[in-house]
Scaffold this active site. Structure first.
Site, mmCIF file in Angstrom:
data_model
loop_
_atom_site.group_PDB
_atom_site.id
_atom_site.type_symbol
_atom_site.label_atom_id
_atom_site.label_comp_id
_atom_site.label_asym_id
_atom_site.label_seq_id
_atom_site.Cartn_x
_atom_site.Cartn_y
_atom_site.Cartn_z
ATOM 1 N N HIS A 16 0.878 -1.174 0.000
ATOM 2 C CA HIS A 16 0.000 0.000 0.000
ATOM 3 C C HIS A 16 0.910 1.218 0.000
ATOM 4 O O HIS A 16 1.689 1.393 0.952
ATOM 5 C CB HIS A 16 -0.884 0.010 1.248
ATOM 6 N N HIS A 194 -8.088 -8.435 -0.633
ATOM 7 C CA HIS A 194 -7.609 -8.914 0.658
ATOM 8 C C HIS A 194 -8.667 -9.891 1.189
ATOM 9 O O HIS A 194 -9.861 -9.557 1.218
ATOM 10 C CB HIS A 194 -7.501 -7.765 1.660
ATOM 11 N N GLU A 197 -7.048 -12.642 5.939
ATOM 12 C CA GLU A 197 -5.994 -12.037 6.781
ATOM 13 C C GLU A 197 -6.482 -12.213 8.225
ATOM 14 O O GLU A 197 -5.947 -13.020 8.977
ATOM 15 C CB GLU A 197 -5.805 -10.562 6.423
ATOM 16 N N ASP A 275 3.498 -5.093 2.501
ATOM 17 C CA ASP A 275 2.204 -4.538 2.933
ATOM 18 C C ASP A 275 2.316 -3.042 3.252
ATOM 19 O O ASP A 275 2.034 -2.208 2.388
ATOM 20 C CB ASP A 275 1.663 -5.339 4.127
HETATM 21 N N1 ADE Z 1 -4.744 -1.315 4.260
HETATM 22 C C1 ADE Z 1 -3.433 -1.167 4.404
HETATM 23 N N2 ADE Z 1 -2.886 -2.299 4.863
HETATM 24 C C2 ADE Z 1 -3.879 -3.200 5.004
HETATM 25 C C3 ADE Z 1 -3.967 -4.542 5.417
HETATM 26 N N3 ADE Z 1 -2.904 -5.241 5.819
HETATM 27 N N4 ADE Z 1 -5.171 -5.128 5.446
HETATM 28 C C4 ADE Z 1 -6.253 -4.455 5.073
HETATM 29 N N5 ADE Z 1 -6.229 -3.189 4.669
HETATM 30 C C5 ADE Z 1 -5.056 -2.559 4.624
HETATM 31 ZN ZN ZN Z 2 -2.580 -5.095 2.544
#
Ligand code: ADE
Ligand code: ZN
Length: 330
Positions: A16, A194, A197, A275
């Site tokens: 990101h 995503h 997670e 990330d």
């Molecule tokens: N935005 C930035 N990093 C993130 C992550 N690891 N999971 C979800 N949204 C995000």
């Molecule tokens: Zn992410």
């Protein structure tokens, strides 16, 4: 090993750009833009980076992005990231950007986008790093707001390779954005999301079946579901795994407990990514090094991870072959 990891050509697929905002640059931009930060020093910012879960991180991450106002700010942010890529021998990067983090504060889509895009163009001509942009929808916001964002992206369609889905996962399943993703695919965007997670394996199923994604971002919880693992194996769906992030956000207690090796042992197309490196304590090279040490990964496994990064990327087949050869020759 450090030298071997540095030499490996790598692609980064889960980054990101707002998460590469280093405290030093945050301070500099706050000053330049006359913004009062609640932190008095770079050290105070760094000390605040202790997270209990994804949401506690996101609260600070959205606040940090508040110093980004002008096109030049987005350029500087992206340029600093690309310089780190160069150090780590990252040859290609597919970065996420969160337009709604900026448009919701009154910054136009174009200001953010143009700054990022110009830096990426310069990254290719001056540093030899190729790139793609993936625009993410914030899943805690509504479907209607996502549609609005998709509309704003249309005029930049030739410069955005795909759309993704990020932000607070639990309670915001992929199904919420099925229609937006249908429209995005109709327009020619690739899709990623995503999933898995913090959220359950069902969210990974939804991302595959409803959003028709080509990659799963994170996806580490897939191992809780054997049928899902079989599907990911059969269709060779890549997982963009982020080891340092998973520790900082307490998905795993410590790096030694991470399931990356198990994913590789199951022949899944797992990759290593950073990330939000400014918040999680390491860029791609550091993620490789830390994970190698913690899991005692062999050179062969590191090569597989590097090859997977190109395999899972959106570059041409020809370029993929070129990188596989380079990696094999090490
Ligand atoms: N935005 C930035 N990093 C993130 C992550 N690891 N999971 C979800 N949204 C995000
Ligand atoms: Zn992410």
């Amino acid at each position: 090993m450090k030298e071997f990891i540095q030499k490996l050509p790598k692609a980064e697929l889960h980054l990101h750009i707002e998460g590469s905002l280093e405290p030093e640059l945050m301070f500099k931009l706050a000053k330049r833009n006359n913004i009062q930060l609640k932190f008095k020093s770079v050290q105070e910012i760094k000390d605040a980076y202790e997270f209990d879960n994804l949401q506690s991180f996101l609260d600070i991450y959205y606040e940090g992005a508040g110093v980004l106002l002008k096109e030049q700010d987005f350029y500087d942010l992206t340029w600093e990231y690309l310089e780190r890529c160069k150090e780590d021998n990252v040859k290609h990067t597919e970065i996420f950007f969160d337009p709604q983090t900026h448009t919701d504060r009154g910054i136009s889509f174009d200001v953010a986008f143009n700054g990022i895009h110009q830096a990426l163009k310069d990254g290719e001509s001056k540093l030899g790093i190729t790139s793609h942009i993936i625009m993410c929808f914030l899943r805690h916001l509504s479907e209607e707001e996502a549609f609005k964002t998709l509309d704003q992206a249309i005029k930049h369609k030739d410069k955005i390779i795909g759309v993704g889905l990020d932000s607070s996962e639990v309670g915001h399943p992929p199904s919420k954005f099925q229609r937006v993703f249908d429209k995005a695919r109709e327009l020619g965007f690739k899709t990623v999301a995503h999933a898995g997670e913090e959220g359950p394996p069902e969210y990974i199923w939804e991302a595959l079946d409803l959003l028709k994604v080509e990659r799963i971002d994170h996806g580490v919880r897939c191992l809780e579901d054997d049928k899902l693992v079989a599907r990911l194996q059969k269709e060779e769906i890549p997982l963009t795994v982020c080891p340092y992030s998973n520790i900082k956000l307490r998905v795993f207690e410590k790096l030694e407990d991470h399931n990356l090796r198990k994913l590789l042992d199951k022949n899944l197309v797992a990759t290593i990514n950073a990330d939000d490196p400014a918040y999680f304590g390491g860029y791609l090279g550091e993620n490789f090094e830390g994970t190698q040490k913690a899991l005692d990964l062999t050179k062969e496994e590191l090569k597989t991870l590097a090859k997977n990064s190109f395999k899972a990327s959106f570059i041409s087949n020809e370029l993929k072959q070129k990188y596989y050869k380079e990696i094999d020759s090490l």
